[in-house]
Design a protein around this motif. Sequence first.
Motif, mmCIF file in Angstrom:
data_model
loop_
_atom_site.group_PDB
_atom_site.id
_atom_site.type_symbol
_atom_site.label_atom_id
_atom_site.label_comp_id
_atom_site.label_asym_id
_atom_site.label_seq_id
_atom_site.Cartn_x
_atom_site.Cartn_y
_atom_site.Cartn_z
ATOM 1 N N ILE A 188 0.774 -1.192 -0.106
ATOM 2 C CA ILE A 188 -0.002 0.121 0.018
ATOM 3 C C ILE A 188 0.792 1.073 0.071
ATOM 4 O O ILE A 188 1.931 1.171 0.325
ATOM 5 C CB ILE A 188 -0.889 -0.056 1.221
ATOM 6 N N PRO A 189 0.458 2.271 -0.407
ATOM 7 C CA PRO A 189 0.967 3.781 -0.496
ATOM 8 C C PRO A 189 1.155 4.296 0.938
ATOM 9 O O PRO A 189 0.116 3.942 2.007
ATOM 10 C CB PRO A 189 0.234 4.656 -1.334
ATOM 11 N N THR A 190 2.354 4.622 1.652
ATOM 12 C CA THR A 190 2.511 5.106 3.004
ATOM 13 C C THR A 190 3.060 6.636 2.824
ATOM 14 O O THR A 190 3.437 6.970 1.815
ATOM 15 C CB THR A 190 3.631 4.177 3.519
ATOM 16 N N LEU A 191 2.722 7.319 3.788
ATOM 17 C CA LEU A 191 3.201 8.516 4.129
ATOM 18 C C LEU A 191 4.153 8.667 5.240
ATOM 19 O O LEU A 191 3.613 8.622 6.570
ATOM 20 C CB LEU A 191 1.868 9.524 4.198
ATOM 21 N N TRP A 192 5.257 9.044 5.175
ATOM 22 C CA TRP A 192 6.165 9.405 6.149
ATOM 23 C C TRP A 192 6.484 11.163 6.263
ATOM 24 O O TRP A 192 6.727 11.623 5.342
ATOM 25 C CB TRP A 192 7.476 8.718 5.528
ATOM 26 N N ASN A 209 16.055 5.253 6.482
ATOM 27 C CA ASN A 209 15.069 4.118 6.806
ATOM 28 C C ASN A 209 14.048 4.252 5.658
ATOM 29 O O ASN A 209 14.003 3.144 5.147
ATOM 30 C CB ASN A 209 14.352 4.777 8.083
ATOM 31 N N PHE A 210 13.801 5.246 5.055
ATOM 32 C CA PHE A 210 12.622 5.263 3.783
ATOM 33 C C PHE A 210 13.488 4.614 2.672
ATOM 34 O O PHE A 210 12.584 3.848 2.047
ATOM 35 C CB PHE A 210 12.381 6.751 3.540
ATOM 36 N N GLY A 218 8.708 -1.336 -0.822
ATOM 37 C CA GLY A 218 7.870 -0.629 -0.239
ATOM 38 C C GLY A 218 7.303 0.634 -1.071
ATOM 39 O O GLY A 218 8.071 1.027 -2.096
ATOM 40 N N GLN A 219 6.183 1.070 -0.961
ATOM 41 C CA GLN A 219 5.663 2.406 -1.727
ATOM 42 C C GLN A 219 5.421 3.389 -0.690
ATOM 43 O O GLN A 219 4.922 3.232 0.733
ATOM 44 C CB GLN A 219 4.524 1.849 -2.231
ATOM 45 N N GLY A 220 5.819 4.751 -0.920
ATOM 46 C CA GLY A 220 5.820 5.819 -0.118
ATOM 47 C C GLY A 220 6.109 7.256 -0.630
ATOM 48 O O GLY A 220 6.763 7.172 -1.524
#
Length: 255
Positions: A188-192, A209-210, A218-220
């Motif tokens: 899923i898309p993530t927001l940092w 980390n990202f 991962g997606q973000g």
Amino acid sequence: MKFEKFFIPSGERDIRLEVVSARPVHDGPLPTIVFNHGSTGRGQNKAFYRRTVSPAVVANYFLERGWMTLFPQRRGRGKSGGDYGEGLAVDGSGYSCDADIAIAGFERAVEDMDAVLRHLKERPDVDKDRIVIGGVSRGGILSIAYAGMRPGTFRGAINFNGGWLGRACPSHETVNPRLFERGAASGIPTLWLHGSYDQYYRISHCRGNFQTFLSAGGQGTFVAAPMGHALMFKPALWESHVDQYMDGIASSRSP
């Protein structure tokens, strides 16, 4: 806005978890975000353990957009039962820098998240296709990682200033990316959302980390804001980013 408090079973016998909710007035099923609290500073002041954390700034943001917000308090925190055991040193000096102890504390937090997830699945007023997980500091890294550990559950994951160990522990350079990497499997898309002047996590460490998360699949989206660890309390710095993110996941397919 009115907060409501209730208790749910944990995975530990006879121990219940406190949950604070902020619920829109209209009928469900409601899109829902589970928002996770952070640590207690250095872990030395036990009075901090018993403070229930339910930031109004987060609840108000999501209420205004028709979302219900749940703030679970993990074992030993707030009015939840049980002992607080998320990586504390055995000598009572606060959080341990030992990587094995820190990760064992993280796994304990995962057990509590499983209890919250069981509760969500039983609630008829929760839209099971629109559940988001989020959190701040330790709750931020927990949210990203847990979404990957329980794929197919969440539509999105939002991380405010996330990390499990701060830079006072040399082991934070290995523990944090190792835990964030677990989130890559969510699909899923993530927001940092990170503060450029965070006193616990250097922005270069957060970007690292990202990148570890992305390299694992991962997606973000990563946002660096001109703020420290209290970024969550400055919605002017993050509202537009979260608006855009929430609009995006609303138009995406269910997990």
